[in-house]
Design a protein around this motif. Structure first.
Motif, PDB file in Angstrom:
ATOM      1  N   GLN A  73       0.649  -1.240   0.028  1.00  0.00           N
ATOM      2  CA  GLN A  73       0.000  -0.040  -0.031  1.00  0.00           C
ATOM      3  C   GLN A  73       0.930   1.184   0.026  1.00  0.00           C
ATOM      4  N   GLY A  74       2.053   1.093  -0.667  1.00  0.00           N
ATOM      5  CA  GLY A  74       2.992   2.408  -0.801  1.00  0.00           C
ATOM      6  C   GLY A  74       3.945   2.383   0.270  1.00  0.00           C
ATOM      7  N   ARG A  75       3.930   1.617   1.200  1.00  0.00           N
ATOM      8  CA  ARG A  75       4.821   1.610   1.976  1.00  0.00           C
ATOM      9  C   ARG A  75       6.232   1.100   1.423  1.00  0.00           C
ATOM     10  N   VAL A  76       7.352   1.803   1.570  1.00  0.00           N
ATOM     11  CA  VAL A  76       8.704   1.545   1.116  1.00  0.00           C
ATOM     12  C   VAL A  76       9.100   0.233   1.791  1.00  0.00           C
ATOM     13  N   GLU A  77       8.770   0.273   3.285  1.00  0.00           N
ATOM     14  CA  GLU A  77       9.643  -0.992   3.911  1.00  0.00           C
ATOM     15  C   GLU A  77       8.591  -1.853   4.434  1.00  0.00           C
ATOM     16  N   ARG A  78       9.075  -2.838   4.512  1.00  0.00           N
ATOM     17  CA  ARG A  78       7.981  -4.291   4.955  1.00  0.00           C
ATOM     18  C   ARG A  78       8.894  -5.037   6.116  1.00  0.00           C
ATOM     19  N   ASP A  79       7.932  -5.847   6.803  1.00  0.00           N
ATOM     20  CA  ASP A  79       8.504  -6.956   7.641  1.00  0.00           C
ATOM     21  C   ASP A  79       9.126  -7.921   6.927  1.00  0.00           C
ATOM     22  N   SER A  80      10.162  -8.430   7.277  1.00  0.00           N
ATOM     23  CA  SER A  80      11.015  -9.413   6.918  1.00  0.00           C
ATOM     24  C   SER A  80      11.462 -10.547   7.965  1.00  0.00           C
ATOM     25  N   ASP A  81      11.533 -11.853   7.577  1.00  0.00           N
ATOM     26  CA  ASP A  81      11.970 -12.785   8.493  1.00  0.00           C
ATOM     27  C   ASP A  81      13.520 -13.390   7.891  1.00  0.00           C
ATOM     28  N   THR A  82      14.123 -12.590   6.815  1.00  0.00           N
ATOM     29  CA  THR A  82      15.270 -13.069   6.361  1.00  0.00           C
ATOM     30  C   THR A  82      16.471 -12.797   7.418  1.00  0.00           C
ATOM     31  N   ALA A  83      17.151 -13.794   7.545  1.00  0.00           N
ATOM     32  CA  ALA A  83      18.700 -13.780   8.455  1.00  0.00           C
ATOM     33  C   ALA A  83      19.508 -12.860   7.655  1.00  0.00           C
ATOM     34  N   CYS A  84      20.340 -12.071   7.967  1.00  0.00           N
ATOM     35  CA  CYS A  84      21.427 -11.589   7.236  1.00  0.00           C
ATOM     36  C   CYS A  84      22.633 -11.694   8.231  1.00  0.00           C
ATOM     37  N   VAL A  85      23.807 -11.569   7.574  1.00  0.00           N
ATOM     38  CA  VAL A  85      25.196 -11.823   8.499  1.00  0.00           C
ATOM     39  C   VAL A  85      25.292 -10.312   9.013  1.00  0.00           C
ATOM     40  N   LEU A  86      25.704 -10.492  10.341  1.00  0.00           N
ATOM     41  CA  LEU A  86      25.786  -9.525  11.155  1.00  0.00           C
ATOM     42  C   LEU A  86      27.247  -8.489  10.620  1.00  0.00           C
ATOM     43  N   LEU A  87      27.358  -8.116   9.643  1.00  0.00           N
ATOM     44  CA  LEU A  87      28.352  -7.340   8.977  1.00  0.00           C
ATOM     45  C   LEU A  87      27.914  -6.028   8.944  1.00  0.00           C
ATOM     46  N   TYR A  88      28.537  -5.007   9.515  1.00  0.00           N
ATOM     47  CA  TYR A  88      28.214  -3.605   9.441  1.00  0.00           C
ATOM     48  C   TYR A  88      28.672  -2.995   8.227  1.00  0.00           C
ATOM     49  N   ASP A  89      28.141  -2.702   7.374  1.00  0.00           N
ATOM     50  CA  ASP A  89      28.479  -2.040   6.009  1.00  0.00           C
ATOM     51  C   ASP A  89      27.346  -1.107   5.634  1.00  0.00           C
ATOM     52  N   PRO A  90      27.143   0.033   6.398  1.00  0.00           N
ATOM     53  CA  PRO A  90      25.806   0.947   6.353  1.00  0.00           C
ATOM     54  C   PRO A  90      25.385   1.428   4.844  1.00  0.00           C
ATOM     55  N   VAL A  91      23.981   1.488   4.709  1.00  0.00           N
ATOM     56  CA  VAL A  91      23.658   1.836   3.207  1.00  0.00           C
ATOM     57  C   VAL A  91      22.461   2.820   3.735  1.00  0.00           C
ATOM     58  N   GLU A  92      22.488   3.849   3.020  1.00  0.00           N
ATOM     59  CA  GLU A  92      21.531   4.857   3.265  1.00  0.00           C
ATOM     60  C   GLU A  92      20.493   4.887   1.995  1.00  0.00           C
ATOM     61  N   VAL A  93      19.238   4.858   2.232  1.00  0.00           N
ATOM     62  CA  VAL A  93      18.351   5.171   1.155  1.00  0.00           C
ATOM     63  C   VAL A  93      17.494   6.387   1.337  1.00  0.00           C
ATOM     64  N   ARG A  94      16.691   6.660   0.278  1.00  0.00           N
ATOM     65  CA  ARG A  94      15.948   7.766   0.474  1.00  0.00           C
ATOM     66  C   ARG A  94      14.741   7.825  -0.713  1.00  0.00           C
ATOM     67  N   ALA A  95      13.438   7.959  -0.349  1.00  0.00           N
ATOM     68  CA  ALA A  95      12.576   7.601  -1.602  1.00  0.00           C
ATOM     69  C   ALA A  95      11.694   9.097  -1.258  1.00  0.00           C
ATOM     70  N   GLU A  96      11.513   9.885  -2.508  1.00  0.00           N
ATOM     71  CA  GLU A  96      10.713  11.130  -2.331  1.00  0.00           C
ATOM     72  C   GLU A  96       9.931  11.077  -3.573  1.00  0.00           C
ATOM     73  N   GLY A  97       8.577  11.142  -3.352  1.00  0.00           N
ATOM     74  CA  GLY A  97       7.565  11.302  -4.417  1.00  0.00           C
ATOM     75  C   GLY A  97       6.248  11.236  -4.143  1.00  0.00           C
ATOM     76  N   VAL A  98       5.456  10.527  -5.052  1.00  0.00           N
ATOM     77  CA  VAL A  98       3.982  10.262  -4.994  1.00  0.00           C
ATOM     78  C   VAL A  98       3.609   8.737  -5.290  1.00  0.00           C
ATOM     79  N   TRP A  99       2.994   8.168  -4.353  1.00  0.00           N
ATOM     80  CA  TRP A  99       2.398   6.865  -4.899  1.00  0.00           C
ATOM     81  C   TRP A  99       0.952   6.777  -4.795  1.00  0.00           C
ATOM     82  N   GLN A 100       0.259   6.653  -6.039  1.00  0.00           N
ATOM     83  CA  GLN A 100      -1.077   6.490  -6.361  1.00  0.00           C
ATOM     84  C   GLN A 100      -1.754   7.904  -5.652  1.00  0.00           C
ATOM     85  N   GLY A 101      -1.125   9.018  -6.083  1.00  0.00           N
ATOM     86  CA  GLY A 101      -1.607  10.380  -5.680  1.00  0.00           C
ATOM     87  C   GLY A 101      -1.247  10.820  -4.160  1.00  0.00           C
ATOM     88  N   ARG A 102      -0.529   9.892  -3.239  1.00  0.00           N
ATOM     89  CA  ARG A 102      -0.370  10.166  -1.948  1.00  0.00           C
ATOM     90  C   ARG A 102       1.399  10.182  -1.855  1.00  0.00           C
TER      91      ARG A 102
END
Length: 149
Positions: A96-125
Protein backbone atom coordinates in the motif's frame (compact mmCIF):
# COMPACT_ATOMS: atom_id res chain seq x y z
CA UNK A 1 -45.77 28.54 2.11
CA UNK A 2 -45.64 24.79 1.64
CA UNK A 3 -42.05 23.35 1.84
CA UNK A 4 -42.53 19.75 0.76
CA UNK A 5 -40.94 18.26 -2.37
CA UNK A 6 -42.98 16.19 -4.75
CA UNK A 7 -42.15 12.49 -4.55
CA UNK A 8 -41.09 12.40 -8.21
CA UNK A 9 -38.49 15.16 -7.62
CA UNK A 10 -37.06 13.35 -4.57
CA UNK A 11 -36.86 10.09 -6.53
CA UNK A 12 -35.04 11.84 -9.40
CA UNK A 13 -32.53 13.40 -7.00
CA UNK A 14 -31.94 10.07 -5.26
CA UNK A 15 -31.39 8.20 -8.52
CA UNK A 16 -29.00 10.87 -9.86
CA UNK A 17 -26.78 10.83 -6.75
CA UNK A 18 -23.53 8.81 -7.12
CA UNK A 19 -23.21 5.72 -5.00
CA UNK A 20 -20.11 4.82 -3.00
CA UNK A 21 -17.73 2.58 -4.92
CA UNK A 22 -19.47 3.15 -8.25
CA UNK A 23 -17.29 3.18 -11.34
CA UNK A 24 -17.40 6.28 -13.52
CA UNK A 25 -19.31 6.12 -16.79
CA UNK A 26 -17.56 5.24 -20.01
CA UNK A 27 -15.68 8.12 -21.53
CA UNK A 28 -12.55 9.00 -23.44
CA UNK A 29 -9.56 7.16 -21.98
CA UNK A 30 -11.75 5.20 -19.57
CA UNK A 31 -12.62 1.92 -21.28
CA UNK A 32 -15.40 0.00 -19.64
CA UNK A 33 -15.77 2.54 -16.84
CA UNK A 34 -12.58 1.37 -15.10
CA UNK A 35 -11.08 3.78 -12.59
CA UNK A 36 -7.86 5.46 -13.70
CA UNK A 37 -5.10 4.94 -11.09
CA UNK A 38 -3.46 8.03 -9.66
CA UNK A 39 0.10 8.60 -10.87
CA UNK A 40 3.13 7.13 -9.13
CA UNK A 41 6.52 8.77 -9.52
CA UNK A 42 9.20 8.20 -6.88
CA UNK A 43 12.83 9.32 -6.90
CA UNK A 44 14.99 6.67 -5.21
CA UNK A 45 18.55 7.18 -3.94
CA UNK A 46 21.01 4.67 -2.45
CA UNK A 47 24.22 5.91 -0.79
CA UNK A 48 26.85 3.49 0.43
CA UNK A 49 28.12 1.21 1.58
CA UNK A 50 30.24 3.67 3.53
CA UNK A 51 34.05 3.58 3.42
CA UNK A 52 35.86 1.39 5.93
CA UNK A 53 35.86 2.86 9.42
CA UNK A 54 39.29 1.51 10.35
CA UNK A 55 42.45 3.43 9.57
CA UNK A 56 44.22 2.20 6.44
CA UNK A 57 47.72 0.79 6.69
CA UNK A 58 50.55 3.07 5.49
CA UNK A 59 50.93 0.98 2.31
CA UNK A 60 47.24 1.15 1.41
CA UNK A 61 45.82 3.80 -0.81
CA UNK A 62 42.74 5.60 0.41
CA UNK A 63 39.49 4.88 -1.36
CA UNK A 64 36.44 7.07 -1.41
CA UNK A 65 32.93 5.95 -0.68
CA UNK A 66 30.91 4.75 -3.65
CA UNK A 67 28.89 7.52 -5.23
CA UNK A 68 25.17 7.63 -4.58
CA UNK A 69 22.91 6.10 -7.19
CA UNK A 70 19.57 7.69 -8.07
CA UNK A 71 16.76 6.44 -10.31
CA UNK A 72 13.18 7.45 -11.00
CA UNK A 73 10.41 4.87 -10.70
CA UNK A 74 7.03 5.34 -12.34
CA UNK A 75 4.12 2.93 -12.06
CA UNK A 76 0.86 2.37 -13.97
CA UNK A 77 2.57 1.61 -16.32
CA UNK A 78 5.87 0.56 -14.75
CA UNK A 79 8.81 2.53 -16.08
CA UNK A 80 11.31 5.25 -15.41
CA UNK A 81 14.99 4.38 -15.35
CA UNK A 82 14.63 1.79 -12.56
CA UNK A 83 16.03 -1.51 -13.95
CA UNK A 84 13.40 -3.62 -12.11
CA UNK A 85 10.45 -1.22 -12.40
CA UNK A 86 7.72 -3.88 -12.63
CA UNK A 87 8.94 -5.72 -9.51
CA UNK A 88 9.43 -2.44 -7.58
CA UNK A 89 5.90 -1.25 -8.47
CA UNK A 90 4.49 -4.65 -7.43
CA UNK A 91 6.30 -4.37 -4.08
CA UNK A 92 4.90 -0.86 -3.47
CA UNK A 93 1.40 -2.00 -4.44
CA UNK A 94 1.63 -5.02 -2.10
CA UNK A 95 2.49 -2.76 0.85
CA UNK A 96 0.00 0.00 0.00
CA UNK A 97 2.85 2.39 -0.86
CA UNK A 98 5.00 1.68 2.18
CA UNK A 99 8.65 1.38 1.17
CA UNK A 100 9.64 -0.84 4.09
CA UNK A 101 8.05 -4.17 4.97
CA UNK A 102 8.45 -6.87 7.59
CA UNK A 103 10.95 -9.60 6.83
CA UNK A 104 12.11 -12.76 8.52
CA UNK A 105 15.26 -13.02 6.37
CA UNK A 106 18.41 -13.65 8.39
CA UNK A 107 21.35 -11.47 7.35
CA UNK A 108 25.03 -11.68 8.28
CA UNK A 109 25.95 -9.35 11.12
CA UNK A 110 28.37 -7.34 9.00
CA UNK A 111 28.17 -3.58 9.48
CA UNK A 112 28.52 -1.94 6.08
CA UNK A 113 25.86 0.82 6.23
CA UNK A 114 23.66 1.78 3.31
CA UNK A 115 21.44 4.87 3.36
CA UNK A 116 18.34 5.10 1.19
CA UNK A 117 15.84 7.81 0.35
CA UNK A 118 12.50 7.77 -1.47
CA UNK A 119 10.68 11.00 -2.34
CA UNK A 120 7.64 11.37 -4.55
CA UNK A 121 4.05 10.24 -4.96
CA UNK A 122 2.47 6.76 -4.84
CA UNK A 123 -1.05 6.65 -6.33
CA UNK A 124 -1.55 10.32 -5.55
CA UNK A 125 -0.27 10.11 -1.95
CA UNK A 126 3.06 11.69 -0.91
CA UNK A 127 5.99 9.39 -0.15
CA UNK A 128 8.93 10.50 1.99
CA UNK A 129 11.23 7.82 3.37
CA UNK A 130 14.82 7.92 4.64
CA UNK A 131 16.56 5.09 6.45
CA UNK A 132 19.99 3.63 7.09
CA UNK A 133 20.40 -0.16 7.02
CA UNK A 134 23.33 -2.09 8.46
CA UNK A 135 24.16 -3.72 5.12
CA UNK A 136 22.71 -4.46 1.68
CA UNK A 137 21.23 -7.80 2.80
CA UNK A 138 19.12 -5.98 5.40
CA UNK A 139 18.19 -3.34 2.80
CA UNK A 140 17.04 -5.93 0.26
CA UNK A 141 15.14 -7.98 2.85
CA UNK A 142 13.21 -4.94 4.12
CA UNK A 143 12.56 -3.12 0.81
CA UNK A 144 12.38 -5.85 -1.85
CA UNK A 145 12.94 -4.61 -5.39
CA UNK A 146 12.32 -0.94 -4.57
CA UNK A 147 16.02 -0.16 -4.04
CA UNK A 148 17.37 -3.01 -6.21
CA UNK A 149 19.34 -0.96 -8.71
Amino acid sequence: MNTYFPAALLAALFLAAPTAGATPPDGPGVPGGAAVPAPTTVRLTVSGPAPATTAPSPEATTTSAPAGRTVTLTCDPAGGDHPRAEAACADLDATQGRVERDSDTACVLLYDPVEVRAEGVWQGRPVSFTRQYGNTCELNARTGAVFAF
